[in-house]
Design a protein around this motif. Sequence first.
Motif, PDB file in Angstrom:
ATOM      1  N   VAL A   1       2.214 -10.799  -4.012  1.00 32.57           N
ATOM      2  CA  VAL A   1       3.535 -10.671  -4.641  1.00 32.57           C
ATOM      3  C   VAL A   1       3.536 -11.342  -6.002  1.00 32.57           C
ATOM      4  CG1 VAL A   1       5.972 -11.318  -4.457  1.00 32.57           C
ATOM      5  CG2 VAL A   1       4.751 -10.474  -2.444  1.00 32.57           C
ATOM      6  N   ASN A   2       2.916 -12.520  -6.086  1.00 26.86           N
ATOM      7  CA  ASN A   2       2.888 -13.236  -7.361  1.00 26.86           C
ATOM      8  C   ASN A   2       2.054 -12.495  -8.394  1.00 26.86           C
ATOM      9  OD1 ASN A   2       4.510 -15.309  -6.381  1.00 26.86           O
ATOM     10  ND2 ASN A   2       2.744 -16.521  -5.670  1.00 26.86           N
ATOM     11  N   ARG A   3       0.940 -11.897  -7.963  1.00 25.70           N
ATOM     12  CA  ARG A   3       0.036 -11.235  -8.909  1.00 25.70           C
ATOM     13  C   ARG A   3       0.470  -9.820  -9.255  1.00 25.70           C
ATOM     14  NH1 ARG A   3      -5.955 -12.877  -6.479  1.00 25.70           N
ATOM     15  NH2 ARG A   3      -5.854 -15.108  -6.977  1.00 25.70           N
TER      16      ARG A   3
ATOM     17  N   GLY B   1       1.002  -5.181   4.494  1.00 25.51           N
ATOM     18  CA  GLY B   1       1.727  -5.317   3.241  1.00 25.51           C
ATOM     19  C   GLY B   1       1.185  -6.441   2.387  1.00 25.51           C
ATOM     20  N   PRO B   2       1.837  -6.747   1.275  1.00 23.89           N
ATOM     21  CA  PRO B   2       1.354  -7.777   0.353  1.00 23.89           C
ATOM     22  C   PRO B   2       1.524  -9.190   0.921  1.00 23.89           C
ATOM     23  CG  PRO B   2       3.475  -6.926  -0.363  1.00 23.89           C
ATOM     24  CD  PRO B   2       3.048  -6.071   0.776  1.00 23.89           C
ATOM     25  N   THR B   3       0.605 -10.046   0.561  1.00 27.78           N
ATOM     26  CA  THR B   3       0.717 -11.469   0.869  1.00 27.78           C
ATOM     27  C   THR B   3       1.520 -12.150  -0.235  1.00 27.78           C
ATOM     28  OG1 THR B   3      -1.295 -12.010  -0.336  1.00 27.78           O
ATOM     29  CG2 THR B   3      -1.544 -11.386   1.991  1.00 27.78           C
ATOM     30  N   SER B   4       1.792 -13.443  -0.063  1.00 27.85           N
ATOM     31  CA  SER B   4       2.506 -14.197  -1.108  1.00 27.85           C
ATOM     32  C   SER B   4       1.740 -14.133  -2.421  1.00 27.85           C
ATOM     33  CB  SER B   4       2.695 -15.652  -0.679  1.00 27.85           C
ATOM     34  OG  SER B   4       3.487 -15.735   0.486  1.00 27.85           O
TER      35      SER B   4
ATOM     36  N   MET C   1      -6.373  -8.260  -0.267  1.00 26.68           N
ATOM     37  CA  MET C   1      -5.955  -6.884   0.054  1.00 26.68           C
ATOM     38  C   MET C   1      -5.482  -6.189  -1.216  1.00 26.68           C
ATOM     39  SD  MET C   1      -2.970  -5.665   2.697  1.00 26.68           S
ATOM     40  CE  MET C   1      -3.755  -6.462   4.085  1.00 26.68           C
ATOM     41  N   THR C   2      -5.942  -4.974  -1.436  1.00 22.46           N
ATOM     42  CA  THR C   2      -5.510  -4.218  -2.611  1.00 22.46           C
ATOM     43  C   THR C   2      -4.259  -3.425  -2.279  1.00 22.46           C
ATOM     44  OG1 THR C   2      -6.807  -2.257  -2.073  1.00 22.46           O
ATOM     45  CG2 THR C   2      -7.943  -3.999  -3.259  1.00 22.46           C
ATOM     46  N   THR C   3      -3.588  -2.974  -3.317  1.00 23.62           N
ATOM     47  CA  THR C   3      -2.355  -2.211  -3.102  1.00 23.62           C
ATOM     48  C   THR C   3      -2.612  -0.909  -2.376  1.00 23.62           C
ATOM     49  OG1 THR C   3      -2.586  -1.212  -5.296  1.00 23.62           O
ATOM     50  CG2 THR C   3      -1.293  -3.231  -5.148  1.00 23.62           C
ATOM     51  N   ARG C   4      -3.847  -0.379  -2.489  1.00 20.26           N
ATOM     52  CA  ARG C   4      -4.166   0.864  -1.802  1.00 20.26           C
ATOM     53  C   ARG C   4      -4.180   0.683  -0.282  1.00 20.26           C
ATOM     54  NH1 ARG C   4      -7.999   1.266  -5.961  1.00 20.26           N
ATOM     55  NH2 ARG C   4      -9.642   0.564  -4.523  1.00 20.26           N
ATOM     56  N   GLN C   5      -4.343  -0.584   0.172  1.00 22.52           N
ATOM     57  CA  GLN C   5      -4.392  -0.853   1.606  1.00 22.52           C
ATOM     58  C   GLN C   5      -3.023  -1.125   2.220  1.00 22.52           C
ATOM     59  OE1 GLN C   5      -7.351  -4.066   1.090  1.00 22.52           O
ATOM     60  NE2 GLN C   5      -8.674  -2.920   2.483  1.00 22.52           N
ATOM     61  N   TRP C   6      -1.998  -1.222   1.410  1.00 25.12           N
ATOM     62  CA  TRP C   6      -0.661  -1.437   1.950  1.00 25.12           C
ATOM     63  C   TRP C   6      -0.182  -0.152   2.633  1.00 25.12           C
ATOM     64  CZ3 TRP C   6       1.695  -3.802  -3.160  1.00 25.12           C
ATOM     65  CH2 TRP C   6       1.054  -5.013  -3.431  1.00 25.12           C
ATOM     66  N   THR C   7       0.378  -0.308   3.809  1.00 24.15           N
ATOM     67  CA  THR C   7       0.764   0.849   4.619  1.00 24.15           C
ATOM     68  C   THR C   7       1.953   1.579   3.995  1.00 24.15           C
ATOM     69  OG1 THR C   7       0.061  -0.349   6.599  1.00 24.15           O
ATOM     70  CG2 THR C   7       1.414   1.625   6.923  1.00 24.15           C
ATOM     71  N   SER C   8       1.784   2.857   3.761  1.00 21.87           N
ATOM     72  CA  SER C   8       2.869   3.663   3.183  1.00 21.87           C
ATOM     73  C   SER C   8       3.632   4.383   4.289  1.00 21.87           C
ATOM     74  CB  SER C   8       2.289   4.696   2.220  1.00 21.87           C
ATOM     75  OG  SER C   8       1.551   5.676   2.947  1.00 21.87           O
ATOM     76  N   PRO C   9       4.841   4.853   4.017  1.00 25.17           N
ATOM     77  CA  PRO C   9       5.573   5.660   5.008  1.00 25.17           C
ATOM     78  C   PRO C   9       4.766   6.885   5.452  1.00 25.17           C
ATOM     79  CG  PRO C   9       7.050   4.962   3.260  1.00 25.17           C
ATOM     80  CD  PRO C   9       5.683   4.551   2.826  1.00 25.17           C
ATOM     81  N   GLU C  10       3.995   7.469   4.530  1.00 25.87           N
ATOM     82  CA  GLU C  10       3.174   8.633   4.904  1.00 25.87           C
ATOM     83  C   GLU C  10       2.100   8.235   5.921  1.00 25.87           C
ATOM     84  OE1 GLU C  10       5.326   9.274   1.295  1.00 25.87           O
ATOM     85  OE2 GLU C  10       3.840   7.718   1.745  1.00 25.87           O
TER      86      GLU C  10
END
Length: 400
Positions: free
Chosen positions: A50-52, A44-47, A1-10
């Motif tokens: 988070v490490n990367r 959100g991010p996986t483990s 999953m890329t950071t663009r796919q993490w759910t934002s408050p918006e």
Amino acid sequence: MTTRQWTSPEDVIESLRRKWNSGRYLAAAAQGHPFEPISVPLKGPTSTDVNRHYSKALEWAQSWAAHHHPHMRIQTKTIGGHHNTPTNTIPIRIWVDTLHQLVTLLQTTAEADLFHSLHATTATTDPALTEWMAAHPMKVLKAAPHWQRLIDTVAWFRNHIAAPVYLRQIDVPDVDTKFIEAHQGILGELLDHSLPADRIHHEAPRNDLAARYGLLSKPAYVRLRHLDNPPGPYSELTVRTSELTAAPPGTHTVIVLENEITYLSLPPTPGTTALLGSGYAASLLRHLPWLADIDLWYWGDIDTHGFAILSRVRSHFPHTRSLLMDRHTLLAHRAHWGEEKNQTTEPPAHLTSAEAQLEQDLRRGTYQPHLRLEQERIPISAVAHAGPWADSNSTHLPEP
């Protein structure tokens, strides 16, 4: 999953707004149902993420800090802790627990208050409509500026059981024909809900308020011109189709055509009457059953719309013959060809084989794309050699 796919408050606000705009929460409140907490899962991010991408993951998690979202309950979980990786707590779901939290979060408190006010007021003045309001709160809000006039109009329809009148005669304060026509969609829904079943003509569409709810409709008119010596003081008349119950005296041939100047220019012809069709109003001819016993001709433009109208006329009167709507006429007037901007999609089922072949050639662009020969571009002198003016031996009835 890329950071663009993490759910934002918006993203969550947008999701909640779509749910709000469906009207489900105002509907539930108006119907007395308790508010059901809303759950929105978060991606959100996986483990590994988070490490990367630790700094980005931290920034994302901080965007969901509880103090930033006082009107949401944020559910978290712990990730990591395996193979000597650190543990981290991340949000996985948000909850909105009350209607007050939802409207505050979406800044729709004024909308909610307005709907509840209109619902409560209508429950006092016209309780029959509250059930419909509860099922369609967003439609009520859209109509809020003129809601009182709408329910007053509905009340007039419900209470008016005297002789039919025109829309113009509806007597409601601050309501006129323009208002009714502008809001006929919602009025149709309200009237369907409010009126007894025997007051609704369900075969008529909702946007035809007169036909559907028993008002007088604007009468259909037909304009006709006697090509013979006038039988009375007038050579031309416009009459209601409902009153034209028989052929004009002495008439054995009728020519229906579309162009007004051509209609006015037709030469004198014994026993013949011209009817001005005015485009697709030719369908009004179905109200003149006596045309079945008359030698009937139709003359329109040589284009897809002209053949569609001919087909409509012939669907009611199969013996109808076309006038100057043939390939010879088209090719003889090449200098006057024009363009039909939008061809009709209506399939003309009532054409002779020759007419159908020409109509298909027009669609295919056999001679040129979107070819059209307008009726008014054909010289009137050509009429003398066509239809009822030609030698009767040269005319042919259409194929069955």
